[in-house]
Motif scaffolding. Structure first.
Motif, PDB file in Angstrom:
ATOM      1  N   CYS A  16      24.840 -46.818 101.481  1.00 50.46           N
ATOM      2  CA  CYS A  16      24.766 -47.972 100.586  1.00 50.46           C
ATOM      3  C   CYS A  16      25.863 -47.974  99.524  1.00 50.46           C
TER       4      CYS A  16
ATOM      5  N   ASN B 154      18.508 -58.333  99.901  1.00 51.96           N
ATOM      6  CA  ASN B 154      18.493 -57.192  98.985  1.00 51.96           C
ATOM      7  C   ASN B 154      19.323 -57.526  97.755  1.00 51.96           C
TER       8      ASN B 154
ATOM      9  N   GLY C 163      18.967 -53.569  96.254  1.00 55.14           N
ATOM     10  CA  GLY C 163      18.877 -52.466  97.192  1.00 55.14           C
ATOM     11  C   GLY C 163      19.797 -52.642  98.384  1.00 55.14           C
ATOM     12  N   CYS C 164      19.422 -51.984  99.485  1.00 57.01           N
ATOM     13  CA  CYS C 164      20.304 -51.935 100.643  1.00 57.01           C
ATOM     14  C   CYS C 164      19.499 -51.631 101.895  1.00 57.01           C
ATOM     15  N   THR C 165      19.937 -52.192 103.021  1.00 53.72           N
ATOM     16  CA  THR C 165      19.386 -51.888 104.335  1.00 53.72           C
ATOM     17  C   THR C 165      20.517 -51.384 105.216  1.00 53.72           C
TER      18      THR C 165
ATOM     19  N   GLU D  39      14.094 -54.839 105.911  1.00 49.40           N
ATOM     20  CA  GLU D  39      13.443 -54.493 104.653  1.00 49.40           C
ATOM     21  C   GLU D  39      14.336 -53.581 103.803  1.00 49.40           C
ATOM     22  N   PRO D  40      14.259 -53.738 102.483  1.00 47.42           N
ATOM     23  CA  PRO D  40      15.059 -52.908 101.577  1.00 47.42           C
ATOM     24  C   PRO D  40      14.702 -51.423 101.746  1.00 47.42           C
TER      25      PRO D  40
END
Length: 363
Positions: free
Chosen positions: A218, A337, A340-342, A357-358
């Motif tokens: 990320c 996101n 956040g990050c996926t 999903e995050p």
């Protein structure tokens, strides 16, 4: 003066992106990650008598071309200590050595020079570059230093001491004499620094510019602000950009890249060689499309990185996603996101209507 580009790590923290190639060879805006460290060292080329890049075990030949003044040697063993030991054996025994670690980005491109300037006017046997902690993911080491003299009081590899976002961390460049580096190679990187620090032999200098450690997948989402200029578009004459498309801000478009009718690309963004942005798609700030990556028609994507030959079909909405090389995301995917990050692992295929999903990694 001698220089070392320390590129011997495999990048376990960057898994699954490093499943088939080591961290230094991952692309970032069209060039391998190690090249950013090489470019830092190149800024002091006139001062160097010799320079060597330590390559990962089992991967002696870097992708891409290296400057003629830079030798390579394959790392023997694992860890920073092994990398330093390998380099010291190859170098010619000069009185001063500067070491640039791969995985650290700085802007402007003068971090090595910044450290050497401080090292040259002090009597410290070892000088570390430091950067303020800005995110909890930075994880190579917290440095306790006297703010008035720069003297290092202690160094810790533990994340827990600074996860609250306070203090300073090692910024990826150090300079010292060979004896000091031998201590780090022999005792261990953290242990060796603390041994020298107890004797008052380690100094530090704080980097005043922008800085980023690429330690986890990320972290790549933060890279465009450092590696893509914010104010101007640079478009290759060999790129194919539709007249009805809109390019604004700092956007780099390499040769053979394609931007379709009605598409919008807003910087900072990077479109690598042969990358494609489909018709009526929106590429927002913070997007990196590596070589051959494809954003299909009617895709909205921002603050995301797609590695080589990754593909996202539309209509889809993607934000805060790192997509590994050769991965495929089918139409009607959604990832929002905001912070956040996926992560989508290399060669993974996600079916239609996937909700990313995050915090999750899809393999």
């Amino acid at each position: 003066m001698e220089a070392v580009v320390l590129a011997g790590g495999v990048g376990k923290r960057l898994l699954p992106l490093t499943r088939e190639r080591p961290k230094p060879y991952l692309p970032l805006a069209g060039k391998p990650l190690y090249m950013y460290a090489v470019e830092q060292v190149a800024m002091v080329r006139s001062l160097l008598d010799r320079a060597v890049m330590v390559t990962p075990p089992g991967h002696p030949t870097p992708p891409g071309s290296l400057p003629s003044w830079l030798d390579t040697v394959e790392q023997q063993g694992e860890g920073v200590e092994a990398g330093l030991a390998t380099a010291l054996k190859r170098l010619g025994g000069g009185e001063e050595v500067v070491v640039s670690f791969v995985g650290y980005l700085a802007r402007p491109n003068t971090l090595v020079r910044h450290v050497l300037d401080f090292y040259s006017v002090t009597r410290y046997k070892l000088v570390l570059a430091l950067a303020p902690v800005t995110r909890g993911s930075e994880s190579f080491g917290f440095v306790d230093a006297d703010p008035s003299t720069g003297r290092v009081l202690g160094f810790s590899g533990s994340r827990e001491e600074w996860m609250a976002g306070r203090g300073r961390v090692f910024a990826g460049v150090l300079a010292g004499d060979p004896e000091a580096l031998e201590v780090l190679a022999g005792e261990g990187f953290v242990e060796g620094i603390n041994t020298l620090a107890r004797r008052g032999l380690v100094g530090s200098v704080v980097w005043p510019g922008e800085w980023l450690e690429v330690g986890y997948p990320c972290d790549l989402l933060e890279a465009p602000r450092l590696v893509v200029e914010a104010w101007a578009a640079v478009i290759s004459a060999k790129a194919r950009v539709a007249r009805s498309s809109v390019i604004q801000g700092g956007v780099v478009i390499e040769e053979d890249a394609e931007v379709g009718e009605g598409a919008v690309v807003e910087g900072p963004a990077y479109l690598g060689r042969g990358a494609v942005v489909g018709r009526n798609s929106v590429v927002g700030p913070g997007v990196v499309l590596e070589e051959g990556a494809v954003v299909g028609d009617l895709v909205s994507i921002e603050r995301s990185v797609m590695l080589e030959r990754a593909e996202a079909s539309g209509p889809s909405r993607l934000e805060g996603v790192v997509i590994g090389d050769g991965a495929y995301i089918a139409p009607l995917a959604a990832a929002t996101n905001r912070e956040g990050c996926t992560v989508v692992a290399p060669k993974t295929r996600l079916g239609p209507r996937a909700t990313l999903e995050p915090g999750k990694t899809y393999t």
